[in-house]
Write an enzyme that holds these catalytic residues in place. Structure first.
Site, short mmCIF file in Angstrom:
data_model
loop_
_atom_site.label_atom_id
_atom_site.label_comp_id
_atom_site.label_asym_id
_atom_site.label_seq_id
_atom_site.Cartn_x
_atom_site.Cartn_y
_atom_site.Cartn_z
N ARG A 154 0.84 -1.21 0.00
CA ARG A 154 0.00 0.00 0.00
C ARG A 154 0.87 1.26 0.00
O ARG A 154 1.90 1.31 0.69
CB ARG A 154 -0.93 0.01 1.22
CG ARG A 154 -1.83 -1.20 1.22
CD ARG A 154 -3.14 -1.03 1.96
NE ARG A 154 -3.84 -2.31 1.92
CZ ARG A 154 -4.57 -2.73 0.90
NH1 ARG A 154 -4.74 -1.97 -0.16
NH2 ARG A 154 -5.14 -3.93 0.91
N GLU B 37 9.26 10.11 -7.98
CA GLU B 37 9.92 10.41 -6.71
C GLU B 37 10.87 9.30 -6.28
O GLU B 37 11.91 9.56 -5.70
CB GLU B 37 8.88 10.63 -5.61
CG GLU B 37 8.09 11.91 -5.77
CD GLU B 37 6.90 11.97 -4.82
OE1 GLU B 37 6.89 11.25 -3.81
OE2 GLU B 37 5.97 12.74 -5.13
N VAL B 38 10.47 8.07 -6.50
CA VAL B 38 11.28 6.94 -6.04
C VAL B 38 11.84 6.22 -7.27
O VAL B 38 11.09 5.70 -8.10
CB VAL B 38 10.43 5.96 -5.19
CG1 VAL B 38 11.30 4.81 -4.71
CG2 VAL B 38 9.79 6.69 -4.01
N HIS C 293 7.82 1.35 -10.34
CA HIS C 293 6.59 1.00 -9.63
C HIS C 293 5.40 1.38 -10.48
O HIS C 293 5.42 2.39 -11.19
CB HIS C 293 6.50 1.67 -8.25
CG HIS C 293 6.79 3.13 -8.24
ND1 HIS C 293 8.08 3.64 -8.35
CD2 HIS C 293 5.98 4.22 -8.14
CE1 HIS C 293 8.04 4.95 -8.31
NE2 HIS C 293 6.77 5.34 -8.19
N HIS D 115 1.50 2.33 -9.96
CA HIS D 115 0.43 2.66 -9.01
C HIS D 115 -0.85 2.02 -9.53
O HIS D 115 -1.22 2.23 -10.69
CB HIS D 115 0.18 4.17 -8.95
CG HIS D 115 1.34 5.00 -8.51
ND1 HIS D 115 1.39 5.61 -7.27
CD2 HIS D 115 2.49 5.37 -9.14
CE1 HIS D 115 2.50 6.32 -7.17
NE2 HIS D 115 3.20 6.20 -8.29
P1 DGP Z 1 6.18 8.36 -7.72
O1 DGP Z 1 5.93 9.83 -7.72
O2 DGP Z 1 5.47 7.68 -8.87
O3 DGP Z 1 7.66 8.02 -7.65
O4 DGP Z 1 5.47 7.81 -6.42
C1 DGP Z 1 6.13 7.32 -5.30
C2 DGP Z 1 5.08 6.89 -4.29
O5 DGP Z 1 5.73 6.20 -3.25
C3 DGP Z 1 4.29 8.02 -3.66
O6 DGP Z 1 2.91 7.86 -4.00
C4 DGP Z 1 4.47 7.83 -2.16
C5 DGP Z 1 5.04 6.45 -2.04
N1 DGP Z 1 6.01 6.26 -0.98
C6 DGP Z 1 7.11 7.02 -0.72
N2 DGP Z 1 7.80 6.51 0.31
C7 DGP Z 1 7.14 5.40 0.70
C8 DGP Z 1 7.37 4.43 1.72
O7 DGP Z 1 8.34 4.47 2.48
N3 DGP Z 1 6.45 3.42 1.82
C9 DGP Z 1 5.37 3.33 0.99
N4 DGP Z 1 4.54 2.31 1.18
N5 DGP Z 1 5.13 4.23 0.02
C10 DGP Z 1 6.00 5.24 -0.11
#
Ligand code: DGP
Length: 123
Positions: free
Chosen positions: A34, A101-102, A106, A108
């Site tokens: 999640r 961001e990461v 991934h 969504h």
């Molecule tokens: P993006 O902008 O597509 O890289 O989205 C990264 C998503 O990752 C953002 O919706 C928030 C989520 N996210 C960031 N840090 C964490 C974490 O430590 N755990 C989880 N479960 N989600 C995270």
């Protein structure tokens, strides 16, 4: 194109078990958990277990088995979360213009309510 993977990114740490996550589904090639900041009643992130930055990196360098495993995991998540009947959106942001961001691939999976149009007008 050559992609640089940073193994200190937060999802790499989740895969190594260094940071907890709320797992929805796990297979040999993928993990789904999640989103920490959900933007819809269903908001699950599906990631491959291999070190890939983005969808274009993954489709360039991953094996057919990894790609199939990842895509199947997305389908399993849709099934488990019950979003197939009413619909969902799958988003994979990449790079600067995609506002990723990461830097670990991934997808969504968002659902549980009408999600509006695909893109906002401005950034
Ligand atoms: P993006 O902008 O597509 O890289 O989205 C990264 C998503 O990752 C953002 O919706 C928030 C989520 N996210 C960031 N840090 C964490 C974490 O430590 N755990 C989880 N479960 N989600 C995270």
């Amino acid at each position: 194109m050559s992609f640089q993977y940073d193994d200190q990114n937060i999802f790499a740490k989740i895969l190594r078990g260094e940071i907890p996550n709320n797992t929805v589904y796990e297979s040999e090639h993928a993990l789904a958990f999640r989103d920490l900041y959900p933007q819809a009643p269903t908001h699950v992130l599906v990631i491959p277990k291999g070190p890939y930055v983005s969808l274009d990196h993954f489709t360039q360098d991953a094996s057919d088995v990894e790609i199939a495993g990842f895509m199947r995991a997305i389908g399993e998540v849709c099934k488990l979360e019950g979003v197939s009947a009413d619909g969902f959106r799958a988003i994979s942001n990449a790079g600067t213009n995609g506002v990723q961001e990461v830097p670990h691939l991934h997808v969504h999976i968002l659902g549980g309510r009408p999600l509006g149009r695909m893109l906002a007008k401005e950034s």
